[in-house]
Design a protein around this motif. Structure first.
Motif, mmCIF file in Angstrom:
data_model
loop_
_atom_site.group_PDB
_atom_site.id
_atom_site.type_symbol
_atom_site.label_atom_id
_atom_site.label_comp_id
_atom_site.label_asym_id
_atom_site.label_seq_id
_atom_site.Cartn_x
_atom_site.Cartn_y
_atom_site.Cartn_z
ATOM 1 N N LEU A 1 0.652 -1.138 -0.027
ATOM 2 C CA LEU A 1 0.026 -0.147 -0.155
ATOM 3 C C LEU A 1 0.889 1.371 0.017
ATOM 4 O O LEU A 1 0.683 2.268 -0.808
ATOM 5 N N ILE A 2 1.892 1.182 0.862
ATOM 6 C CA ILE A 2 2.998 2.268 0.991
ATOM 7 C C ILE A 2 3.452 2.572 -0.611
ATOM 8 O O ILE A 2 3.555 3.618 -0.888
ATOM 9 N N ALA A 3 3.818 1.384 -1.188
ATOM 10 C CA ALA A 3 4.317 1.360 -2.719
ATOM 11 C C ALA A 3 3.437 2.146 -3.511
ATOM 12 O O ALA A 3 3.660 2.706 -4.516
ATOM 13 N N VAL A 4 2.239 1.771 -3.428
ATOM 14 C CA VAL A 4 0.992 2.168 -4.448
ATOM 15 C C VAL A 4 1.047 3.763 -4.268
ATOM 16 O O VAL A 4 0.821 4.816 -4.981
ATOM 17 N N ILE A 5 1.054 4.302 -2.824
ATOM 18 C CA ILE A 5 0.877 5.700 -2.626
ATOM 19 C C ILE A 5 2.105 6.435 -3.398
ATOM 20 O O ILE A 5 1.977 7.483 -4.093
ATOM 21 N N VAL A 6 3.319 5.725 -3.227
ATOM 22 C CA VAL A 6 4.576 6.258 -3.742
ATOM 23 C C VAL A 6 4.531 6.416 -5.265
ATOM 24 O O VAL A 6 4.645 7.402 -6.030
#
Length: 396
Positions: free
Chosen positions: A202-207
């Motif tokens: 999820l963090i990667a998607v926001i990045v």
């Protein structure tokens, strides 16, 4: 100091690169669609390079990856200075973006290592160095182009500088390396891929969303200002420089905000602010207001990636290389998609309307941040080994 220099070099390269894209496109007479496609094909090399880079960092140390990929970037930039055909353009883009993306993994892994060693959230400061040097590189390039320096000479000069600094970084002994039990890391670090960890993905998607916004502004703002609005070279370069100046300012200020406010609330505010800034940039053709809007977008997006890399490190202790790799692979896919998507849209609806897609990505950042689990309390209560086991056994 070496980590600061590595981030600064990356920013300086980026600032110059973004301003010269307009000249490179014009020199071989490419449409926005064809040029965007070339960028996308080149950036495809980033995905395997980042995955490999993450493994190199965890098995060895960031210095090796940073030094070698920096030298490779220098070679690729020299090749770009001689580009005179579409095929050669794509080939040099492949080499450049493979090295560029792996270098990104290396410096962020080094930053995460420093954070976890010092128990301080200082990655934002390193990202501020990137943005500050990018602003300097963009403005300097605009000035040199204005006084008549050929853009190919600027590529050659940049290649020489990158090669020298990268060689120094490769020889440096001050880049952080977490000396741990390498045998244990080799046995356990890839036992369960972080691509199966919900929080990290999820963090990667926001990045990804923040990089999409950044990449769109970085790749197309100078083209938009200089060729679509037919503004002077220095104005086009100023747009890029102002964007990175806003990024540097936001990251320096964000480092202070992190010590006072929850990181998730900062991310939500960043998404809202980025939406407002991009709306301002596309609803007018007044240069001053466009630049103000770009500044606001840069200010808002500035804190997203450093905070997210830091959060990824919290969810994957002792696996900084893989955490950085996962976030970078997903995030960098935005740079793969955005050039062709924005360039293709520009062919149909015009570049001004195509840039409005950033409004959507900024809004999604604000929404998705609500889904990030609260990990701060776990970080305080558990030891690094316990956190590692928690990460390895977590379910989607």
């Amino acid at each position: 100091m070496a980590t600061f220099l590595a981030f600064g070099l990356f920013g300086f390269i980026t600032g110059i690169w973004e301003v010269l894209l307009a000249d490179l496109r014009t020199s071989i007479s490419l449409s926005t669609g064809a040029f965007g496609l070339a960028l996308t094909v080149g950036i495809l090399a980033a995905v395997p390079a980042m995955i490999l880079g993450g493994r190199i960092v965890d098995q060895f140390n960031p210095r090796v990856l940073i030094g070698i990929t920096g030298l490779t970037m220098g070679l690729a930039i020299l090749g770009i200075s001689q580009v005179d055909s579409y095929l050669l353009l794509v080939g040099t883009f492949l080499l450049y973006f493979a090295a560029n993306s792996a270098y990104d993994v290396g410096i962020n892994a080094a930053g995460i290592n420093i954070e976890q060693t010092k128990a301080q959230q200082i990655l934002t400061y390193f990202h501020a160095a990137f943005s500050g040097f990018a602003a300097v590189g963009a403005l300097l390039t605009g000035i040199l182009l204005t006084v008549g320096v050929n853009f190919r000479l600027l590529y050659i000069g940049l290649s020489i500088g990158v090669t020298i600094v990268s060689a120094l970084l490769l020889l440096s002994r001050s880049l952080p390396d977490r000396q741990q039990n390498r045998k244990q890391i080799k046995e356990n670090v890839y036992h369960r891929s972080l691509f199966r960890n919900f929080a990290v993905v999820l963090i990667a998607v926001i990045v990804f969303l923040s990089y999409f916004a950044e990449g769109t502004i970085e790749n197309w703002s100078a083209v938009y200002l200089r060729t679509w609005l037919t503004l002077p070279i220095i104005v086009g370069a100023s747009g890029v420089a102002l964007f990175h100046l806003a990024m540097a300012t936001g990251r320096l200020g964000g480092a202070q905000l992190i010590s006072v406010f929850d990181r998730r609330w900062i991310l939500r505010a960043a998404g809202v602010l980025g939406t407002v800034g991009m709306v301002l940039s596309v609803i007018t053709t007044i240069p001053f207001l466009i630049l103000v809007g770009l500044f606001v977008v840069g200010l808002s997006m500035s804190v997203v990636s450093p905070i997210e890399y830091s959060l990824a490190g919290d969810f994957a202790p002792r696996r900084s290389g893989e955490a950085s790799s996962v976030v970078s692979v997903v995030g960098w896919s935005a740079f793969i998609i955005s050039p062709a998507l924005v360039g293709g849209l520009a062919e149909v609806v015009g570049l001004r309307a195509a840039l409005a897609i950033v409004i959507l990505t900024a809004s999604l950042i604000a929404v998705l941040t609500y889904r990030i689990p609260d990990h701060d309390s776990q970080t305080e209560k558990q030891s690094p080994s316990e956190l590692n086991q928690c990460t390895l056994s977590s379910k989607d």
